[in-house]
Design an enzyme around this catalytic site. Structure first.
Site, PDB file in Angstrom:
ATOM      1  N   THR A 141       0.819  -1.260  -0.048  1.00  0.00           N
ATOM      2  CA  THR A 141      -0.056  -0.038   0.157  1.00  0.00           C
ATOM      3  C   THR A 141       0.915   1.315  -0.045  1.00  0.00           C
ATOM      4  O   THR A 141       1.910   1.285   0.649  1.00  0.00           O
ATOM      5  CB  THR A 141      -0.749   0.069   1.403  1.00  0.00           C
ATOM      6  N   GLU A 142       0.258   2.130  -0.661  1.00  0.00           N
ATOM      7  CA  GLU A 142       0.958   3.637  -0.719  1.00  0.00           C
ATOM      8  C   GLU A 142      -0.055   4.763  -0.402  1.00  0.00           C
ATOM      9  O   GLU A 142      -1.332   4.461  -0.452  1.00  0.00           O
ATOM     10  CB  GLU A 142       1.511   3.809  -2.167  1.00  0.00           C
ATOM     11  N   ARG A 259      -6.714 -14.096   2.440  1.00  0.00           N
ATOM     12  CA  ARG A 259      -8.073 -13.483   2.873  1.00  0.00           C
ATOM     13  C   ARG A 259      -8.615 -14.713   3.769  1.00  0.00           C
ATOM     14  O   ARG A 259      -9.447 -14.217   4.694  1.00  0.00           O
ATOM     15  CB  ARG A 259      -8.722 -13.252   1.553  1.00  0.00           C
ATOM     16  N   THR A 335     -12.168 -16.009  -5.173  1.00  0.00           N
ATOM     17  CA  THR A 335     -13.557 -15.646  -5.061  1.00  0.00           C
ATOM     18  C   THR A 335     -13.945 -16.314  -3.735  1.00  0.00           C
ATOM     19  O   THR A 335     -14.663 -15.496  -2.922  1.00  0.00           O
ATOM     20  CB  THR A 335     -14.438 -16.056  -6.163  1.00  0.00           C
ATOM     21  N   GLN A 357     -23.055  -3.865  23.693  1.00  0.00           N
ATOM     22  CA  GLN A 357     -24.465  -3.556  24.186  1.00  0.00           C
ATOM     23  C   GLN A 357     -24.756  -4.621  25.366  1.00  0.00           C
ATOM     24  O   GLN A 357     -25.465  -4.256  26.021  1.00  0.00           O
ATOM     25  CB  GLN A 357     -25.484  -3.764  22.904  1.00  0.00           C
ATOM     26  N   GLY A 360     -24.120  -3.797  28.602  1.00  0.00           N
ATOM     27  CA  GLY A 360     -24.471  -2.460  29.041  1.00  0.00           C
ATOM     28  C   GLY A 360     -23.475  -1.498  29.230  1.00  0.00           C
ATOM     29  O   GLY A 360     -22.604  -1.447  28.477  1.00  0.00           O
ATOM     30  N   GLU A 384      -6.382  -6.002   3.895  1.00  0.00           N
ATOM     31  CA  GLU A 384      -6.343  -7.245   2.970  1.00  0.00           C
ATOM     32  C   GLU A 384      -7.528  -7.342   2.064  1.00  0.00           C
ATOM     33  O   GLU A 384      -8.032  -8.434   1.591  1.00  0.00           O
ATOM     34  CB  GLU A 384      -6.372  -8.666   3.538  1.00  0.00           C
TER      35      GLU A 384
HETATM   36  C1  LIG Z   1      -3.788  -0.843  10.612  1.00  0.00           C
HETATM   37  C2  LIG Z   1      -3.485  -1.281   8.950  1.00  0.00           C
HETATM   38  C3  LIG Z   1      -2.580  -2.509   8.501  1.00  0.00           C
HETATM   39  C4  LIG Z   1      -2.356  -2.437   7.259  1.00  0.00           C
HETATM   40  N1  LIG Z   1      -1.235  -3.382   7.063  1.00  0.00           N
HETATM   41  C5  LIG Z   1      -0.775  -3.239   5.785  1.00  0.00           C
HETATM   42  C6  LIG Z   1       0.370  -3.905   5.287  1.00  0.00           C
HETATM   43  O1  LIG Z   1       0.964  -4.775   6.260  1.00  0.00           O
HETATM   44  N2  LIG Z   1       0.648  -4.042   3.961  1.00  0.00           N
HETATM   45  C7  LIG Z   1      -0.048  -3.246   3.276  1.00  0.00           C
HETATM   46  O2  LIG Z   1       0.431  -3.313   2.040  1.00  0.00           O
HETATM   47  N3  LIG Z   1      -1.032  -2.666   3.410  1.00  0.00           N
HETATM   48  C8  LIG Z   1      -1.517  -2.735   4.454  1.00  0.00           C
HETATM   49  N4  LIG Z   1      -2.804  -1.851   5.121  1.00  0.00           N
HETATM   50  C9  LIG Z   1      -3.500  -1.105   3.973  1.00  0.00           C
HETATM   51  C10 LIG Z   1      -4.815  -1.760   3.718  1.00  0.00           C
HETATM   52  O3  LIG Z   1      -4.516  -2.849   2.935  1.00  0.00           O
HETATM   53  C11 LIG Z   1      -5.550  -0.544   2.830  1.00  0.00           C
HETATM   54  O4  LIG Z   1      -5.751   0.489   3.689  1.00  0.00           O
HETATM   55  C12 LIG Z   1      -6.759  -1.241   2.253  1.00  0.00           C
HETATM   56  O5  LIG Z   1      -6.472  -2.043   1.023  1.00  0.00           O
HETATM   57  C13 LIG Z   1      -7.680  -0.040   1.658  1.00  0.00           C
HETATM   58  O6  LIG Z   1      -6.750   0.937   1.045  1.00  0.00           O
HETATM   59  P1  LIG Z   1      -6.662   2.462   1.305  1.00  0.00           P
HETATM   60  O7  LIG Z   1      -6.540   2.617   2.518  1.00  0.00           O
HETATM   61  O8  LIG Z   1      -5.875   3.117   0.293  1.00  0.00           O
HETATM   62  O9  LIG Z   1      -8.378   2.882   0.751  1.00  0.00           O
HETATM   63  P2  LIG Z   1      -9.061   3.183  -0.524  1.00  0.00           P
HETATM   64  O10 LIG Z   1      -8.802   2.282  -1.473  1.00  0.00           O
HETATM   65  O11 LIG Z   1      -8.815   4.478  -0.957  1.00  0.00           O
HETATM   66  O12 LIG Z   1     -10.508   2.894  -0.050  1.00  0.00           O
HETATM   67  C14 LIG Z   1     -11.403   3.951   0.716  1.00  0.00           C
HETATM   68  C15 LIG Z   1     -12.711   3.561   0.455  1.00  0.00           C
HETATM   69  O13 LIG Z   1     -13.229   3.374  -0.733  1.00  0.00           O
HETATM   70  C16 LIG Z   1     -13.703   2.252  -1.146  1.00  0.00           C
HETATM   71  N5  LIG Z   1     -13.441   1.845  -2.513  1.00  0.00           N
HETATM   72  C17 LIG Z   1     -12.057   1.665  -2.997  1.00  0.00           C
HETATM   73  N6  LIG Z   1     -11.981   1.397  -4.368  1.00  0.00           N
HETATM   74  C18 LIG Z   1     -13.273   1.300  -4.573  1.00  0.00           C
HETATM   75  C19 LIG Z   1     -14.132   1.192  -6.069  1.00  0.00           C
HETATM   76  N7  LIG Z   1     -13.300   0.980  -7.146  1.00  0.00           N
HETATM   77  N8  LIG Z   1     -15.444   0.985  -5.873  1.00  0.00           N
HETATM   78  C20 LIG Z   1     -15.930   1.420  -4.880  1.00  0.00           C
HETATM   79  N9  LIG Z   1     -15.508   1.804  -3.547  1.00  0.00           N
HETATM   80  C21 LIG Z   1     -13.933   1.601  -3.616  1.00  0.00           C
HETATM   81  C22 LIG Z   1     -13.031   1.361  -0.198  1.00  0.00           C
HETATM   82  O14 LIG Z   1     -13.957  -0.006   0.065  1.00  0.00           O
HETATM   83  C23 LIG Z   1     -12.935   2.211   1.072  1.00  0.00           C
HETATM   84  O15 LIG Z   1     -14.304   2.020   1.620  1.00  0.00           O
HETATM   85  C24 LIG Z   1      -2.908  -1.741   6.457  1.00  0.00           C
HETATM   86  C25 LIG Z   1      -4.095  -0.738   6.757  1.00  0.00           C
HETATM   87  C26 LIG Z   1      -4.479  -0.571   8.228  1.00  0.00           C
HETATM   88  C27 LIG Z   1      -5.179   0.621   8.237  1.00  0.00           C
END
Ligand SMILES: Cc1cc2nc3c(=O)[nH]c(=O)nc-3n(C[C@H](O)[C@H](O)[C@H](O)COP(=O)(O)OP(=O)(O)OC[C@H]3O[C@@H](n4cnc5c(N)ncnc54)[C@H](O)[C@@H]3O)c2cc1C
Length: 565
Positions: A141-142, A259, A335, A357, A360, A384
């Site tokens: 992730t970035e 997953r 899937t 809940q 309480g 994930e």
């Molecule tokens: C505590 C923590 C630990 C993590 N650990 C790791 C790790 O070890 N390694 C790693 O690589 N990553 C890690 N992550 C990253 C994590 O996998 C991502 O945060 C996650 O995949 C969501 O990506 P994002 O945060 O960029 O959200 P986004 O992709 O920007 O999503 C934001 C919202 O938009 C929705 N959305 C996104 N795309 C679409 C679409 N096409 N259509 C409709 N809705 C959409 C999503 O469901 C979400 O509700 C971690 C994150 C957290 C918070």
């Protein structure tokens, strides 16, 4: 070919630990974590936002050796199968989801190696994890690329000497990386000239800086940090698989498996909250009797959550068994992994919310831990792959399968379930068949009306598919339990009669949800033309009739939970 109704014992999945070793490992994990960390200490670490690195390292040392379950025997591991990994992850999820995340991160980190490395690389890196208990982090992730990993901006620029690539310079930033601040090694996804590519990077590489830990809502015992890569050199032999551009394929290949790990966390987190609420409700007196005797309490706050978790478990076990039988090659069960994750993490999250809940005012304080569990389990619907991405994955894939089968995909599953019902009439298979039948009809109406142009309709179909398939897998598991054919390594907490009652309740819920939500979204997205034929074809009368006996079954599930005759 494995069908949704294939009995678990018939899915040849004889790999991994033997049942006794698995049992010993689950007990050893519990003993290790509860000895290393009392409830008070856990709350303190959560409050102070501290990752107990000594415990994380202890788990992957000779003190416990949890990491060995995940590593093949030829690389000095124990060669656990997917069923073993699910059981271990559920156990970790019950004990602390922050610590569980740390273990997960090492194996997410090593998954690109497992899936994409050359045999020599695999042996070298996996053996090193087994023998030295190294901690890995998985850097995908970035800041601007999460769900959409194709958008990563971190670059890998080849370093060429004498016409030969000797290494790569990595530049960019990774975000939310579990173990980011404490790992020994990192797998980093970066854009090489040939496309997204995984590299193994050492912690002490020049130009690499982990940021300070994030201040998070939950899993505060897990270290999560951004990573800064400023001209970090990695040798060419650290390119996983030695071929550029395979990164997204390698990441995709493991989703079915990874997953399931997060699904198991949702299961463990949800159950650990309910396993606090259940005894609490036996001791808390209201209006002269324990809360556990009050139907308005149990049938809202306990019973439905137990049932949804167990429905999700059925799907986890079904998918894990198929992966162990070799059906998961090259992402074939992604899937199924998505359905398992979606159902288990959503169920875990709502179960933990209900457990607050159920306590309480005490639930709203830190002392009873359910508040912490609720914050912790929340992450499982995000990392994930978010729940919405799961809905999209499920809907897109099954949409294709439905088209390929000319609309027969779910009617055929409904027929299988009716055959199961004919053989074993007490497990809710008939109601599960109604769910699949209605699903097939809703999908066909969406196809004819081109309604999935609405993304919301597509995503809602993802949810309905997950419910219908879970209902089918639950009925199959309950039937196997009645046949005394549940494999040894399956969870055995409930007796066959209790499982059958749970399955009947869930199948009714699935049938009702699929038929009525399907109707709603098809009408809601349609053009207002006469929908009477569609409505008539959904089998609403049968779905309504299937609800007969619902409360009595919920009563018997409550009796099973509270050990009442
Ligand atoms: C505590 C923590 C630990 C993590 N650990 C790791 C790790 O070890 N390694 C790693 O690589 N990553 C890690 N992550 C990253 C994590 O996998 C991502 O945060 C996650 O995949 C969501 O990506 P994002 O945060 O960029 O959200 P986004 O992709 O920007 O999503 C934001 C919202 O938009 C929705 N959305 C996104 N795309 C679409 C679409 N096409 N259509 C409709 N809705 C959409 C999503 O469901 C979400 O509700 C971690 C994150 C957290 C918070």
């Amino acid at each position: 070919m494995t069908l949704l109704t294939t009995s678990p014992a018939e899915i040849s999945a004889n790999v991994g630990l033997d049942a006794d070793t698995l049992k010993m490992m689950l007990q050893a994990i519990k003993d290790f974590v509860t000895h290393a960390m009392s409830d008070e200490r856990q709350l303190e670490l959560d409050h102070e936002d501290v990752c107990p690195v000594d415990i994380v390292r202890g788990m992957s040392s000779e003190q416990l050796g949890i990491h060995l379950v995940f590593i093949p025997e030829e690389c000095s591991g124990m060669g656990g199968g997917t069923i073993d990994v699910y059981r271990v992850c559920e156990q970790m999820g019950r004990l602390d989801l922050g610590l569980a995340t740390s273990v997960l991160a090492t194996f997410l980190g090593s998954d690109p190696i497992y899936m994409g490395a050359t045999p020599d690389q695999k042996r070298m890196w996996l053996t090193e994890i087994a023998e030295q208990g190294l901690i890995y982090a998985y850097g995908a992730t970035e800041p601007e690329a999460g769900s959409d990993l194709g958008a990563i901006k971190t670059t890998a620029t080849p370093v060429v000497e004498d016409g030969k690539i000797t290494g790569y310079r990595l530049n960019g930033r990774k975000q939310w990386i579990s173990n980011g601040g404490i790992a020994d090694k990192y797998t980093i996804l970066a854009m090489a000239p040939g496309g997204p590519t995984w590299f193994v990077m050492d912690r002490n590489s020049e130009g690499f800086t982990p940021a300070k830990p994030e201040d998070k809502h939950g899993i505060r015992l897990s270290n999560t940090a951004a990573l800064f890569l400023d001209d970090v050199f990695v040798p060419a032999e650290n390119l996983i698989g030695l071929v550029e551009g395979q990164g997204l394929v390698q990441a995709q290949k493991v989703f079915g498996y990874t997953r399931l790990m997060v699904a198991s966390f949702g299961l463990g987190g949800g159950w650990s909250a309910l396993d606090r609420a259940i005894p609490y409700s036996e001791s808390r007196i209201a209006a002269g009797a324990p809360l556990s005797t009050k139907q308005g309490y149990t049938h809202k706050l306990i019973v439905p959550h137990v049932i949804r978790l167990e429905a999700a478990r059925s799907y986890i076990e079904y998918t894990a068994r198929r992966i162990d039988a070799g059906e998961g090659e090259d992402g074939a069960l992604n899937t199924e992994g998505a359905i398992a994750k979606y159902m288990a993490t959503e169920a875990g999250n709502t179960a933990a919310e209900a457990a607050i809940q159920a306590h309480g005012g005490y639930g709203y304080t830190r002392e009873y831990l359910v508040e912490k569990i609720k914050r912790d389990v929340r992450i499982t619907t995000i990392y994930e792959g978010t729940s919405e991405i799961m809905e999209m994955t499920i809907a897109r894939d099954r949409w294709q399968q439905n088209l390929k089968s000319s609309g027969h995909y779910y009617p055929e599953i409904a027929a299988e379930l009716r055959a199961l019902h004919a053989r074993q009439p007490d497990v809710g298979a008939e109601a599960a068949a109604l769910a699949c039948q209605a699903l097939g009809i809703a999908l066909e109406a969406c196809r004819a009306g081109r309604l999935t142009r609405n993304q919301h309709v597509l995503f809602r179909l993802g949810e309905l598919i997950a419910y219908a398939e879970c209902a089918g897998s639950f009925a199959t598991r309950a039937a196997a339990a009645l046949d005394k054919a549940l494999p040894d390594k399956s969870d055995q907490r409930f007796d066959p009669a209790a499982l059958a009652a749970m399955s009947r309740v869930f199948a009714r819920e699935a049938a009702h949800k699929v038929a009525y939500d399907g109707l709603r979204w098809v009408i809601g997205a349609g053009t207002g033309t006469d929908m009477t034929p569609f409505e008539a074809s959904l089998g609403l009368d049968a779905v309504n009739a299937a609800q007969v006996g619902l409360i009595a079954d919920m009563d018997s599930v409550a009796d099973a939970l509270y050990g009442r005759a």
